[in-house]
Motif scaffolding. Structure first.
Motif, PDB file in Angstrom:
ATOM      1  N   VAL A 244       0.701  -1.243   0.019  1.00  0.00           N
ATOM      2  CA  VAL A 244      -0.063  -0.060   0.111  1.00  0.00           C
ATOM      3  C   VAL A 244       0.848   1.244   0.015  1.00  0.00           C
ATOM      4  CG1 VAL A 244      -1.740   1.236   1.206  1.00  0.00           C
ATOM      5  CG2 VAL A 244      -2.021  -1.317   1.071  1.00  0.00           C
ATOM      6  N   GLN A 245       1.735   1.225   0.760  1.00  0.00           N
ATOM      7  CA  GLN A 245       2.770   2.457   0.786  1.00  0.00           C
ATOM      8  C   GLN A 245       3.432   2.915  -0.334  1.00  0.00           C
ATOM      9  OE1 GLN A 245       4.458   4.475   3.628  1.00  0.00           O
ATOM     10  NE2 GLN A 245       4.617   5.527   1.606  1.00  0.00           N
ATOM     11  N   GLU A 246       4.048   1.710  -1.273  1.00  0.00           N
ATOM     12  CA  GLU A 246       4.851   1.539  -2.392  1.00  0.00           C
ATOM     13  C   GLU A 246       3.911   1.811  -3.672  1.00  0.00           C
ATOM     14  OE1 GLU A 246       7.251  -1.719  -2.541  1.00  0.00           O
ATOM     15  OE2 GLU A 246       8.628  -1.026  -1.010  1.00  0.00           O
ATOM     16  N   LYS A 247       2.609   1.338  -3.571  1.00  0.00           N
ATOM     17  CA  LYS A 247       1.796   1.401  -4.796  1.00  0.00           C
ATOM     18  C   LYS A 247       0.599   2.260  -4.711  1.00  0.00           C
ATOM     19  CE  LYS A 247       3.781  -1.865  -7.181  1.00  0.00           C
ATOM     20  NZ  LYS A 247       4.355  -1.803  -8.615  1.00  0.00           N
ATOM     21  N   ILE A 248       0.391   2.659  -3.622  1.00  0.00           N
ATOM     22  CA  ILE A 248      -0.894   3.533  -3.417  1.00  0.00           C
ATOM     23  C   ILE A 248      -0.453   4.785  -2.713  1.00  0.00           C
ATOM     24  CG2 ILE A 248      -3.146   3.836  -2.568  1.00  0.00           C
ATOM     25  CD1 ILE A 248      -3.740   0.811  -2.790  1.00  0.00           C
ATOM     26  N   TRP A 249      -0.267   4.854  -1.311  1.00  0.00           N
ATOM     27  CA  TRP A 249      -0.101   5.863  -0.494  1.00  0.00           C
ATOM     28  C   TRP A 249       1.169   6.855  -1.293  1.00  0.00           C
ATOM     29  CZ3 TRP A 249      -3.832   6.384   2.782  1.00  0.00           C
ATOM     30  CH2 TRP A 249      -3.817   7.339   3.565  1.00  0.00           C
ATOM     31  N   GLY A 250       2.196   6.177  -1.635  1.00  0.00           N
ATOM     32  CA  GLY A 250       3.070   7.425  -2.034  1.00  0.00           C
ATOM     33  C   GLY A 250       2.874   7.823  -3.424  1.00  0.00           C
ATOM     34  N   PRO A 251       2.610   6.842  -4.440  1.00  0.00           N
ATOM     35  CA  PRO A 251       2.115   7.365  -5.816  1.00  0.00           C
ATOM     36  C   PRO A 251       0.842   8.052  -5.974  1.00  0.00           C
ATOM     37  CG  PRO A 251       2.934   5.107  -5.868  1.00  0.00           C
ATOM     38  CD  PRO A 251       2.806   5.651  -4.298  1.00  0.00           C
ATOM     39  N   ALA A 252      -0.112   7.986  -4.988  1.00  0.00           N
ATOM     40  CA  ALA A 252      -1.255   8.826  -4.959  1.00  0.00           C
ATOM     41  C   ALA A 252      -1.206  10.012  -4.596  1.00  0.00           C
ATOM     42  CB  ALA A 252      -2.360   7.803  -4.547  1.00  0.00           C
ATOM     43  N   GLY A 253       0.002  10.473  -4.106  1.00  0.00           N
ATOM     44  CA  GLY A 253       0.380  11.886  -3.281  1.00  0.00           C
ATOM     45  C   GLY A 253      -0.373  12.126  -2.187  1.00  0.00           C
ATOM     46  N   MET A 254      -0.334  11.051  -1.296  1.00  0.00           N
ATOM     47  CA  MET A 254      -1.105  11.062   0.125  1.00  0.00           C
ATOM     48  C   MET A 254      -0.327  12.285   0.898  1.00  0.00           C
ATOM     49  SD  MET A 254      -3.576   9.817  -0.526  1.00  0.00           S
ATOM     50  CE  MET A 254      -4.453   8.289  -1.035  1.00  0.00           C
ATOM     51  N   GLY A 255      -0.814  12.977   1.742  1.00  0.00           N
ATOM     52  CA  GLY A 255      -0.078  14.142   2.202  1.00  0.00           C
ATOM     53  C   GLY A 255       0.543  14.199   3.805  1.00  0.00           C
ATOM     54  N   ALA A 256      -0.181  13.152   4.344  1.00  0.00           N
ATOM     55  CA  ALA A 256       0.230  13.019   5.948  1.00  0.00           C
ATOM     56  C   ALA A 256       0.435  11.481   6.182  1.00  0.00           C
ATOM     57  CB  ALA A 256      -0.982  13.429   6.634  1.00  0.00           C
ATOM     58  N   LYS A 257       1.129  11.289   7.445  1.00  0.00           N
ATOM     59  CA  LYS A 257       1.369  10.173   7.974  1.00  0.00           C
ATOM     60  C   LYS A 257       0.139   9.538   8.300  1.00  0.00           C
ATOM     61  CE  LYS A 257       4.228   7.790  11.346  1.00  0.00           C
ATOM     62  NZ  LYS A 257       5.330   8.000  12.425  1.00  0.00           N
ATOM     63  N   ALA A 258      -0.180   7.966   8.183  1.00  0.00           N
ATOM     64  CA  ALA A 258      -1.071   7.316   8.450  1.00  0.00           C
ATOM     65  C   ALA A 258      -0.951   6.216   8.798  1.00  0.00           C
ATOM     66  CB  ALA A 258      -2.355   7.143   7.075  1.00  0.00           C
ATOM     67  N   PHE A 259      -1.982   5.350   9.427  1.00  0.00           N
ATOM     68  CA  PHE A 259      -1.484   3.899  10.059  1.00  0.00           C
ATOM     69  C   PHE A 259      -2.738   2.915   9.342  1.00  0.00           C
ATOM     70  CE2 PHE A 259      -0.143   7.057  12.821  1.00  0.00           C
ATOM     71  CZ  PHE A 259       1.260   6.511  13.145  1.00  0.00           C
ATOM     72  N   LEU A 260      -2.207   1.677   9.200  1.00  0.00           N
ATOM     73  CA  LEU A 260      -3.152   0.568   8.701  1.00  0.00           C
ATOM     74  C   LEU A 260      -3.067  -0.588   9.649  1.00  0.00           C
ATOM     75  CD1 LEU A 260      -4.504  -0.705   6.476  1.00  0.00           C
ATOM     76  CD2 LEU A 260      -2.338  -1.272   5.332  1.00  0.00           C
ATOM     77  N   GLY A 261      -4.300  -0.842  10.090  1.00  0.00           N
ATOM     78  CA  GLY A 261      -4.546  -2.046  11.203  1.00  0.00           C
ATOM     79  C   GLY A 261      -3.778  -3.272  10.538  1.00  0.00           C
ATOM     80  N   ASN A 262      -3.327  -4.055  11.769  1.00  0.00           N
ATOM     81  CA  ASN A 262      -2.966  -5.546  11.607  1.00  0.00           C
ATOM     82  C   ASN A 262      -3.244  -6.513  12.490  1.00  0.00           C
ATOM     83  OD1 ASN A 262      -0.889  -5.501  13.604  1.00  0.00           O
ATOM     84  ND2 ASN A 262       0.440  -3.932  12.323  1.00  0.00           N
ATOM     85  N   ASP A 263      -3.051  -7.505  12.517  1.00  0.00           N
ATOM     86  CA  ASP A 263      -3.454  -8.343  13.731  1.00  0.00           C
ATOM     87  C   ASP A 263      -2.462  -8.660  14.706  1.00  0.00           C
ATOM     88  OD1 ASP A 263      -1.704  -9.934  12.335  1.00  0.00           O
ATOM     89  OD2 ASP A 263      -2.926 -11.591  11.932  1.00  0.00           O
ATOM     90  N   SER A 264      -1.490  -7.880  14.793  1.00  0.00           N
ATOM     91  CA  SER A 264      -0.213  -7.924  15.526  1.00  0.00           C
ATOM     92  C   SER A 264       0.573  -9.288  15.311  1.00  0.00           C
ATOM     93  CB  SER A 264      -0.757  -8.045  17.062  1.00  0.00           C
ATOM     94  OG  SER A 264      -1.578  -6.784  17.521  1.00  0.00           O
ATOM     95  N   SER A 265       0.270  -9.987  14.350  1.00  0.00           N
ATOM     96  CA  SER A 265       1.259 -11.151  13.848  1.00  0.00           C
ATOM     97  C   SER A 265       1.719 -10.732  12.542  1.00  0.00           C
ATOM     98  CB  SER A 265       0.194 -12.336  13.922  1.00  0.00           C
ATOM     99  OG  SER A 265      -0.345 -12.619  15.120  1.00  0.00           O
ATOM    100  N   GLY A 266       1.557  -9.662  11.919  1.00  0.00           N
ATOM    101  CA  GLY A 266       2.371  -9.230  10.678  1.00  0.00           C
ATOM    102  C   GLY A 266       1.615  -9.159   9.330  1.00  0.00           C
ATOM    103  N   ASN A 267      -0.100  -9.347  10.062  1.00  0.00           N
ATOM    104  CA  ASN A 267      -0.876  -9.355   8.569  1.00  0.00           C
ATOM    105  C   ASN A 267      -1.649  -8.205   8.578  1.00  0.00           C
ATOM    106  OD1 ASN A 267      -0.361 -12.290   7.655  1.00  0.00           O
ATOM    107  ND2 ASN A 267      -0.729 -12.783  10.194  1.00  0.00           N
ATOM    108  N   SER A 268      -1.740  -7.472   7.580  1.00  0.00           N
ATOM    109  CA  SER A 268      -2.747  -6.521   7.463  1.00  0.00           C
ATOM    110  C   SER A 268      -3.982  -7.050   7.540  1.00  0.00           C
ATOM    111  CB  SER A 268      -2.472  -5.637   6.229  1.00  0.00           C
ATOM    112  OG  SER A 268      -1.288  -4.991   6.427  1.00  0.00           O
ATOM    113  N   MET A 269      -4.984  -6.206   8.179  1.00  0.00           N
ATOM    114  CA  MET A 269      -6.429  -6.604   8.217  1.00  0.00           C
ATOM    115  C   MET A 269      -7.123  -6.486   6.949  1.00  0.00           C
ATOM    116  SD  MET A 269      -7.586  -5.013  11.863  1.00  0.00           S
ATOM    117  CE  MET A 269      -7.013  -5.785  13.448  1.00  0.00           C
ATOM    118  N   GLY A 270      -7.080  -5.456   5.892  1.00  0.00           N
ATOM    119  CA  GLY A 270      -7.402  -5.578   4.689  1.00  0.00           C
ATOM    120  C   GLY A 270      -8.929  -5.029   4.823  1.00  0.00           C
ATOM    121  N   TYR A 271      -9.700  -5.571   5.796  1.00  0.00           N
ATOM    122  CA  TYR A 271     -11.094  -5.343   5.885  1.00  0.00           C
ATOM    123  C   TYR A 271     -11.417  -3.991   6.606  1.00  0.00           C
ATOM    124  CZ  TYR A 271     -10.858  -7.318  10.272  1.00  0.00           C
ATOM    125  OH  TYR A 271     -10.529  -7.506  11.616  1.00  0.00           O
ATOM    126  N   CYS A 272     -10.424  -3.601   7.062  1.00  0.00           N
ATOM    127  CA  CYS A 272     -10.889  -2.095   8.024  1.00  0.00           C
ATOM    128  C   CYS A 272      -9.314  -1.566   8.366  1.00  0.00           C
ATOM    129  CB  CYS A 272     -11.684  -2.376   9.236  1.00  0.00           C
ATOM    130  SG  CYS A 272     -10.795  -3.109  10.644  1.00  0.00           S
TER     131      CYS A 272
END
Length: 386
Positions: A244-272
């Motif tokens: 998401v960072q390399e293909k969406i967040w950076g190339p799409a020109g997002m202006g601020a730091k954000a956070f993406l939820g994970n399961d605390s085991s290294g897997n992004s949730m994807g659904y929320c």
């Protein structure tokens, strides 16, 4: 107006009660069920710009080339009729407990309002995240990392053989027709609590069972979106948040730091569970308004933007590939309690709404947003040249 089932990213009743996961294990190498435990209250309120959520989130860094959103506020006289009553935008924002509201006319911010929050506040997306997951699938498809959305998901995730997902196509995951035995209202709280406690989401996916024939009906299922995010990670060899960072967040020109939820085991949730500014949610809507382009770059394939925002099945003309659709061509990313990224191609308008949580006013959102988009278009010709 299209009728749609209630969509949950996390049933609010689940955040204060003890829950036990009850899904049956897969036949092969079952993992132990997560322990009975109480989930502490979720961080629902927006975060300050310099704050960070607790464990369970991966950071997304702002783009080196952010899309410039120009402040060009202008008066909008928005009225609409709902239930036989004439209402105003101010009425709607107050009644729905809106904390952040941004309206774009192209790259111009023509209306922006915050309550108990500000421009730099990070808002919880809930299921708005599903539309980001769809974009990631489309990019991976365009890059050739995914061969076809008609591939069975087990081509990329052999771990799901023997589960309810065995033989399910990526297309059916995208259009919420996987056939697993799932009730969004009751199953998401169990899954979300377990993931928040560190239980791996892949193990939870393996425990899902087949309930009906895939591709025959619509059943809103957050686990489908996690499996899609997991598929992207395995197909590309890159953790989903990094992708998401390399293909969406950076190339799409997002202006601020954000956070993406994970399961605390290294897997992004994807659904929320993105925490981001409303301006960056608006930039994502603008990306889709512009056919997947940002700052002169094709970020999401134009063909995917088109495919994912059209009806995806004869049994549901109100849903694309992780996007909700309206009769007039508008489409939106929707989250629990009233979160929205609304795109109106006809009017060239993007609307973002963030709220703590409310059920009030949800049935009039379409009327309110259509009135806002029409008023922006109407006043565009009257606005001074820039």
């Amino acid at each position: 107006m299209r009728r749609r089932p209630w969509t949950f990213a996390l049933a609010p009743a689940a955040v204060t009660v003890a829950l036990t996961l009850t899904a049956a294990p897969a036949a092969a190498d079952p993992a132990p069920a997560p322990p009975r435990a109480a989930l502490p209250p979720s961080a629902l309120a927006p975060l300050a710009a310099d704050a960070e959520p607790s464990r369970g989130f991966d950071p997304l860094l702002p783009s080196a080339d952010p899309v410039d959103l120009r402040e060009a506020h202008r008066p909008l006289s928005v009225t609409y009729t709902h239930d036989g009553e004439e209402r105003t935008l101010d009425d709607y924002l107050a009644r729905t407990g809106t904390q952040g509201f941004v309206v774009l006319d192209g790259r111009d911010i023509v209306f922006e309002r915050y309550t108990a929050a500000g421009e730099g506040s990070l808002f919880q997306s809930w299921s708005v995240a599903k539309s980001f997951t769809s974009a990631a699938v489309g990019i991976a498809l365009g890059d050739g990392d995914i061969d076809s959305i008609d591939d069975p998901v087990t081509k990329y995730l052999p771990e799901l053989r023997g589960s309810g997902f065995d033989g399910v196509s990526l297309r059916d995951l995208l259009r919420m027709s996987s056939g697993i035995d799932w009730d969004e209202t009751t199953d998401v709280p169990f899954v979300h609590v377990a993931a928040s406690l560190g239980y791996p989401l892949p193990e939870l996916a393996k425990r899902q069972e087949r309930g009906w024939e895939p591709g025959t009906r619509f059943e809103y299922t957050s686990m489908n979106s996690f499996v899609l995010a997991w598929t992207v990670a395995e197909a590309t060899g890159v953790p989903f948040h990094t992708y998401v960072q390399e293909k969406i967040w950076g190339p799409a020109g997002m202006g601020a730091k954000a956070f993406l939820g994970n399961d605390s085991s290294g897997n992004s949730m994807g659904y929320c569970c993105f925490y981001a500014t409303d301006r960056d949610f608006a930039r994502f809507g603008l990306l889709y308004l512009n056919g997947g382009r940002a700052n002169g770059r094709q970020v999401v394939p134009a063909s995917w933007v088109d495919r994912s925002t059209r009806p995806s099945a004869s049994f549901n003309d109100g849903y694309g590939f992780q996007w909700w659709l309206e009769d007039d061509g508008d489409f939106s990313a929707n989250g629990l309690g009233g979160q929205r990224i609304w795109v109106s191609p006809e009017n060239g308008v993007v609307i973002v709404k963030s709220t703590l949580y409310t059920l009030a006013g949800g049935d009039e959102t379409e009327a309110a947003f259509e009135a806002v988009a029409a008023e922006v278009a109407r006043t565009r010709t009257a606005a001074p040249a820039r």
